[in-house]
Design an enzyme around this catalytic site. Sequence first.
Site, short mmCIF file in Angstrom:
data_model
loop_
_atom_site.label_atom_id
_atom_site.label_comp_id
_atom_site.label_asym_id
_atom_site.label_seq_id
_atom_site.Cartn_x
_atom_site.Cartn_y
_atom_site.Cartn_z
CE LYS A 1 -3.70 2.63 0.49
NZ LYS A 1 -3.37 3.78 1.29
CD GLU B 1 -2.57 8.41 -3.94
OE1 GLU B 1 -3.00 7.28 -3.62
OE2 GLU B 1 -2.61 9.39 -3.17
#
Lengths: 338, 338, 338, 338
Positions: free
Chosen positions: D188, D195
Amino acid sequence: MQMGMIGLGRMGANMVRRLIRDGHSCVVHNRSHGPVEQMVSEGAIGSENLDDFLSKLDSPRVVWLMVPAAAVGQQIDILETRLDAGDIVIDGGNSWYKDDIVRARRLGKKGIHYLDVGTSGGVWGLERGYCLMIGGNDGAVKHINPLFATLAPGTGDIERTAGREGERSTSELGYLHCGPAGAGHFVKMVHNGIEYGLMAAYAEGFNILKHAGIGKQSQDSDAETSPLRNPEEYQYDIDLPEVAELWRRGSVISSWLLDLTATALRDDAELGDFSGQVSDSGEGRWTSIAAIEIGAPAPLLTTALYNRFSSRGEADFADKILSAMRFQFGGHHEKGKG
Amino acid sequence: MQMGMIGLGRMGANMVRRLIRDGHSCVVHNRSHGPVEQMVSEGAIGSENLDDFLSKLDSPRVVWLMVPAAAVGQQIDILETRLDAGDIVIDGGNSWYKDDIVRARRLGKKGIHYLDVGTSGGVWGLERGYCLMIGGNDGAVKHINPLFATLAPGTGDIERTAGREGERSTSELGYLHCGPAGAGHFVKMVHNGIEYGLMAAYAEGFNILKHAGIGKQSQDSDAETSPLRNPEEYQYDIDLPEVAELWRRGSVISSWLLDLTATALRDDAELGDFSGQVSDSGEGRWTSIAAIEIGAPAPLLTTALYNRFSSRGEADFADKILSAMRFQFGGHHEKGKG
Amino acid sequence: MQMGMIGLGRMGANMVRRLIRDGHSCVVHNRSHGPVEQMVSEGAIGSENLDDFLSKLDSPRVVWLMVPAAAVGQQIDILETRLDAGDIVIDGGNSWYKDDIVRARRLGKKGIHYLDVGTSGGVWGLERGYCLMIGGNDGAVKHINPLFATLAPGTGDIERTAGREGERSTSELGYLHCGPAGAGHFVKMVHNGIEYGLMAAYAEGFNILKHAGIGKQSQDSDAETSPLRNPEEYQYDIDLPEVAELWRRGSVISSWLLDLTATALRDDAELGDFSGQVSDSGEGRWTSIAAIEIGAPAPLLTTALYNRFSSRGEADFADKILSAMRFQFGGHHEKGKG
Amino acid sequence: MQMGMIGLGRMGANMVRRLIRDGHSCVVHNRSHGPVEQMVSEGAIGSENLDDFLSKLDSPRVVWLMVPAAAVGQQIDILETRLDAGDIVIDGGNSWYKDDIVRARRLGKKGIHYLDVGTSGGVWGLERGYCLMIGGNDGAVKHINPLFATLAPGTGDIERTAGREGERSTSELGYLHCGPAGAGHFVKMVHNGIEYGLMAAYAEGFNILKHAGIGKQSQDSDAETSPLRNPEEYQYDIDLPEVAELWRRGSVISSWLLDLTATALRDDAELGDFSGQVSDSGEGRWTSIAAIEIGAPAPLLTTALYNRFSSRGEADFADKILSAMRFQFGGHHEKGKG
């Protein structure tokens, strides 16, 4: 020997001073007349206008241009029609080397020699000498060698590089014929590109030192900010002027730029006179464009350039895009907003 | 005054030499005995083992550690049990400042003073002096001031910074007490971070100069390669050793690192002895981690670090991902492949 | 409506197919004759040569060029002499928008309309439709709107953007008149610049995952390498194909490029068919040059470009400089060297 | 099956809703009571306090934590004393994977299973499903598989990756057991690192488009600013909302983040509600720290992080250093200053 100087700004005037001091004869010309009078009072030969200026120069004429980059083209256009075959015109400013290639070819057709000379040294040049990066044809460069030798720093008290022996090369005296037309400004361009990188490296380092006490501040801990994990590791008050001074001596990162930084921080550790909106001139941009065109990676030099843009607010819209995306996917408001 | 040195590698041995030359007394200890004998032959007091070493030191003992970063922890553990309150132990190596904070606290509980001293100067230190960045408590730092004064470069022939007057600060002599425990290695860490940035800035610039003749090569023009638009703009053969030499004189980018570059290029303009797989040690990494933790942007310093990783092949898989994507969306094969 | 296509490579041929499928009439021309025959067999109207091609087009002619960037200029030169006022020529390739400005002006003097159309979609365009970025004058763009509508993807099953209502704009159908001459290729250029950045962001991330088990390897601890402090923190074997697949669903970073990455990793998790020497074409370079010229910082896009250069060995000399400096100041040999 | 949820913020509440919808039974707990009542009204089983909450869970208990990263540690400390061997506790927040390793080991000594689950999907998760990256031991992960299956997006209308056949892997349903303790948050973390890079790539691109009309502005030409050489090349008014919309269809750079950008620009092309001070949370920082620690270059991801720092003014002092240096060597005043 004799030289004509067009452009008596800070740089041009100091170069004339350095030449006169060393016994050369300088005819000077400037858009406004005040600086001409000033230089005459210091031993130069003044001129009323361009015709007068040109008429006072012996043949072959040596005309050094020290005018803003944006004015060089026009000046060359005029000189092209007034100079004679064999004359030498030198662009000592910060032109793009690509322009030099075109100009040299054009003037060459009339037998006029065009030299491009990148000049480093800034306001310190009068005292310290100018580092000269020279492009153009051999004959013309050799012809005015005495001028270069005077303008350049000479050996000074700089230690000789290990392995160099015998007669000193001109590079050891601070000037170098780098190649054909454009080569001087090309090398100067890269010099300035490196300068951007060096400056930014010091700036980032001092900025880290400046933040070294951040653990003393109270830390927010919300979903939007990453709290400092171990505030006790950032409790320092580093004395920046003293560190800059320290590093000047015996450290791996001693340099002339560090000397200047030490002076600036000595004046004011907070640098309160500066807003931090950093200008950039052509060379930094051209260096990056050259790197791109030839496929030679220059991530530090270009990032240094971009950060100057950002310092002037040119990343603001990009940053808004980021905040807008974060709001869209996470409902994150900017801090201090709703 | 008297000092004990543990670790007689290149750095430790040269520091002992510099101290002895200036009249200090040095007791020395080393894992292997050969270097001890060597230093004894140069005037140091040898020791058979750690007990012997410690017994030969006057109280309060001053013990300088000059051992690899990975060995410091263990050495401190041992010294913690052998030293007495009031003794001073100095870590002169390249430890992470976060370890210093922990060690100083731990030793402090027993009344032992722990100083962290970042040392710049490398193999040149014996001759040039060591730039010393010192962290720890005031009393201990002051106590061994004579040692710092000897190890540091002193004023040398470096021009005094404008605005500095009167008695010289220690920073002007090349050493500085930067703050409490860890501050010395923190400042040294940032010094090395800056060093990475400076080195990369020069390297990128010289690499651009190296590519300045790329227009002479024949250019492919296929869908996969962007051809050089104007090959006539990249026809230069720049003499890199001469340019490095030139820039040492009067240029804005003159520095000690440039001096070294000039020497290296003078030895071999092609640098054929080097493969270009560039190592990195802890400080460069720690500088970037600090920048991240305190939120101070350091894009150049970190990119310089990353490029060292890439030079060792650590970006290879990332590059394969790029080629694989290109193949997927455009059917682009890598050049030379089907 | 009717359209003429010059250039029947992968892109051109597929565009013709998509147009024919939707009922348009296509006259085709190609340097070699094989592709012409192929397209004729699929319903296109062939041509023997350029004259034949032009004679088969109704007035005003619509001529779409789908030829390599390097061949466009010459093709335009020829067409300039053969087309009539009112004819429309479209450059559907990857030209530099600066060339479009010049070409449009030149052709405009003869009343010929020039449109520049950036086309994204690659080998997937036949099936997925082409995203079309259009520059040029209004009238010509409107005239051939039916062609754009067919080539573009249309709405597909892509969810409508919140806030958009009523009749769909052409952007919602996948084509857009971006502005006057050059605007199409300008937007396409930036599109590709972004593409470089996106690709590199994924590549860096997957490369980190690839290294997540590095703590399992034995660690050297010498002065030249920073050992991993806590090897137990890097003991993972991440299954990259599965992670790529996972992120396609519900994650913030789902994208078409990620879809392609998942496909590539599914084929071969090691990407063994690729060497990692990544090509770059003009748009990535031009995007960075534009960013520099207009002063808009683009550090990621440019670093992505530079890293492609580095993947092809163009940083090698820079890396040698770094190793040479390290050797000079620290006596550091490269690993594995003496 | 049954699950207990601690933390009913936006994320926790929506996860409970998604579970209830699919027939699971949820016991809920929250620091304040309002959200508990709200969820009870939507079908959850409320609890008065932690004891009540734990007593309502069947053995082995499944406790999902959805609390701020800063609160997780304390919550785990409490649960460690209240849970029984065989119980499963899941940290669904954004913890540092290094903490997971420590926590899992600690809880494991008491026979309590600890799972770390990175969750992507933000405010869209309720509708779109949550992309789940799971770390921890096999048995516990398998035990609560039905919960993961419900929370995850499932196949949706996303096209199957070429080459995948037969039964779907869980990655194809949007969840994945990535490895032992910490692996979920590690993956993650890298997801968020990517991102940052993707977001910045789009932001830089749109910012270039935003500047595409800069040639219309009058240009200063002084020594401090590089004038735009060919203003006629930058005369575009690009409609950003339309371009964002366009690129969603058929382009190589279509993505969910672009969808969101299109929505944001549709709302307000100027993004006037945003100041551009961009927050960052832990994952972006940890990704860069991981890259540094394992020696995997991530220049884009880290530069994206640093630029967020800069957007909040953290480069200001660095910029002042640059201006101060420029003043020292060139007498350059910042624009608008004397």
